[in-house]
Design a protein around this motif. Structure first.
Motif, PDB file in Angstrom:
ATOM      1  N   VAL A  12       6.573  -8.658 -10.587  1.00 47.52           N
ATOM      2  CA  VAL A  12       5.199  -8.162 -10.661  1.00 47.52           C
ATOM      3  C   VAL A  12       5.133  -6.888  -9.827  1.00 47.52           C
ATOM      4  O   VAL A  12       5.398  -6.929  -8.623  1.00 47.52           O
ATOM      5  N   PRO A  13       4.786  -5.743 -10.440  1.00 50.34           N
ATOM      6  CA  PRO A  13       4.677  -4.504  -9.663  1.00 50.34           C
ATOM      7  C   PRO A  13       3.399  -4.502  -8.816  1.00 50.34           C
ATOM      8  O   PRO A  13       2.322  -4.763  -9.323  1.00 50.34           O
ATOM      9  N   ILE A  14       3.566  -4.242  -7.545  1.00 42.98           N
ATOM     10  CA  ILE A  14       2.420  -4.190  -6.621  1.00 42.98           C
ATOM     11  C   ILE A  14       1.979  -2.743  -6.435  1.00 42.98           C
ATOM     12  O   ILE A  14       0.791  -2.447  -6.448  1.00 42.98           O
ATOM     13  N   THR A  15       2.919  -1.853  -6.233  1.00 36.98           N
ATOM     14  CA  THR A  15       2.614  -0.422  -6.101  1.00 36.98           C
ATOM     15  C   THR A  15       3.169   0.288  -7.321  1.00 36.98           C
ATOM     16  O   THR A  15       4.277   0.808  -7.298  1.00 36.98           O
ATOM     17  N   ASP A  16       2.384   0.287  -8.371  1.00 39.28           N
ATOM     18  CA  ASP A  16       2.808   0.866  -9.643  1.00 39.28           C
ATOM     19  C   ASP A  16       1.947   2.060 -10.036  1.00 39.28           C
ATOM     20  O   ASP A  16       1.885   2.434 -11.194  1.00 39.28           O
ATOM     21  N   GLY A  17       1.270   2.643  -9.047  1.00 43.54           N
ATOM     22  CA  GLY A  17       0.389   3.766  -9.331  1.00 43.54           C
ATOM     23  C   GLY A  17      -1.011   3.336  -9.736  1.00 43.54           C
ATOM     24  O   GLY A  17      -1.886   4.169  -9.922  1.00 43.54           O
ATOM     25  N   LYS A  18      -1.219   2.026  -9.857  1.00 47.32           N
ATOM     26  CA  LYS A  18      -2.529   1.491 -10.224  1.00 47.32           C
ATOM     27  C   LYS A  18      -3.090   0.690  -9.054  1.00 47.32           C
ATOM     28  O   LYS A  18      -2.339   0.025  -8.340  1.00 47.32           O
ATOM     29  N   PRO A  19      -4.412   0.728  -8.868  1.00 49.20           N
ATOM     30  CA  PRO A  19      -5.012  -0.084  -7.813  1.00 49.20           C
ATOM     31  C   PRO A  19      -5.016  -1.558  -8.227  1.00 49.20           C
ATOM     32  O   PRO A  19      -4.998  -1.881  -9.420  1.00 49.20           O
ATOM     33  N   VAL A 109      -6.211  -2.573  -2.892  1.00 51.67           N
ATOM     34  CA  VAL A 109      -5.266  -1.510  -2.562  1.00 51.67           C
ATOM     35  C   VAL A 109      -5.264  -0.455  -3.658  1.00 51.67           C
ATOM     36  O   VAL A 109      -5.500  -0.750  -4.830  1.00 51.67           O
ATOM     37  N   ASP A 110      -4.997   0.785  -3.250  1.00 51.92           N
ATOM     38  CA  ASP A 110      -4.864   1.861  -4.240  1.00 51.92           C
ATOM     39  C   ASP A 110      -3.466   1.796  -4.857  1.00 51.92           C
ATOM     40  O   ASP A 110      -2.676   0.898  -4.532  1.00 51.92           O
ATOM     41  N   GLY A 111      -3.157   2.736  -5.718  1.00 50.95           N
ATOM     42  CA  GLY A 111      -1.891   2.721  -6.442  1.00 50.95           C
ATOM     43  C   GLY A 111      -0.654   2.842  -5.583  1.00 50.95           C
ATOM     44  O   GLY A 111       0.439   2.473  -5.999  1.00 50.95           O
ATOM     45  N   SER A 112      -0.810   3.338  -4.363  1.00 53.41           N
ATOM     46  CA  SER A 112       0.336   3.445  -3.461  1.00 53.41           C
ATOM     47  C   SER A 112       0.423   2.266  -2.486  1.00 53.41           C
ATOM     48  O   SER A 112       1.332   2.200  -1.672  1.00 53.41           O
ATOM     49  N   GLY A 113      -0.534   1.351  -2.573  1.00 51.47           N
ATOM     50  CA  GLY A 113      -0.538   0.186  -1.691  1.00 51.47           C
ATOM     51  C   GLY A 113      -1.393   0.337  -0.453  1.00 51.47           C
ATOM     52  O   GLY A 113      -1.443  -0.560   0.390  1.00 51.47           O
ATOM     53  N   LYS A 114      -2.088   1.457  -0.329  1.00 52.64           N
ATOM     54  CA  LYS A 114      -2.970   1.661   0.828  1.00 52.64           C
ATOM     55  C   LYS A 114      -4.196   0.751   0.694  1.00 52.64           C
ATOM     56  O   LYS A 114      -4.840   0.693  -0.355  1.00 52.64           O
ATOM     57  N   VAL A 115      -4.524   0.059   1.778  1.00 54.93           N
ATOM     58  CA  VAL A 115      -5.653  -0.873   1.767  1.00 54.93           C
ATOM     59  C   VAL A 115      -6.966  -0.098   1.814  1.00 54.93           C
ATOM     60  O   VAL A 115      -7.203   0.703   2.717  1.00 54.93           O
ATOM     61  N   ILE A 116      -7.812  -0.357   0.825  1.00 59.41           N
ATOM     62  CA  ILE A 116      -9.148   0.236   0.740  1.00 59.41           C
ATOM     63  C   ILE A 116     -10.172  -0.689   1.388  1.00 59.41           C
ATOM     64  O   ILE A 116     -11.120  -0.250   2.023  1.00 59.41           O
TER      65      ILE A 116
END
Length: 144
Positions: A12-19, A109-116
């Protein structure tokens, strides 16, 4: 970053460029709540997210907290069909990077994994209506 699927093969992709909305959970929460029921209820959030252009859901089993290797797969077998992926954080690395400090933990999280936005469920589940409202507000406040 990818994590293995909780059941079956693949990742499962977590940081795939998508939030994404990440929901960290564990089988042992079943002594406080009905985990299969709560996971099934998250299908409603996923449908709401799709209809309202919000980040999709990924549930993540926090494996290091599990009593044994078969605990969470047994929960999933009782859950039924889910319309979102369920992954396993085998080492707790993703949880550590997200800042997870308790279970159940919600992180937008945003697409790079940064917590919003993050929320500590303190061993409890947020109602779906509350979850939808909080994610909508956080997503809007983040400029989306």
């Amino acid at each position: 970053v990818t994590l293995p699927k909780a059941l079956g093969q693949g990742t499962v992709p977590i940081t795939d460029g998508k939030p994404h909305l990440l929901v960290f959970t564990a089988s042992w929460l079943d002594y406080l709540s009905n985990v299969p029921h709560e996971l099934q209820a998250l299908n409603s959030y996923q449908s709401y997210a799709k209809a309202h252009n919000l980040p999709s859901l990924i549930a993540i089993d926090e494996k290091p907290t599990e009593p044994n290797a078969t605990a969470f797969p047994k929960v999933l077998q009782k859950t039924g069909t889910l319309n979102y992926p369920v992954a396993v954080d085998k080492t707790g690395t993703v949880a550590g990077k997200i800042g997870v400090q308790d279970i159940t933990w919600y992180a937008l999280v945003d697409g790079s994994g940064k917590v919003i936005w993050a929320y500590d469920g303190s061993n409890n589940w947020m109602s779906i209506a509350t979850l939808e409202a909080k994610v909508q507000k956080a997503w809007t406040n983040a400029g989306h």
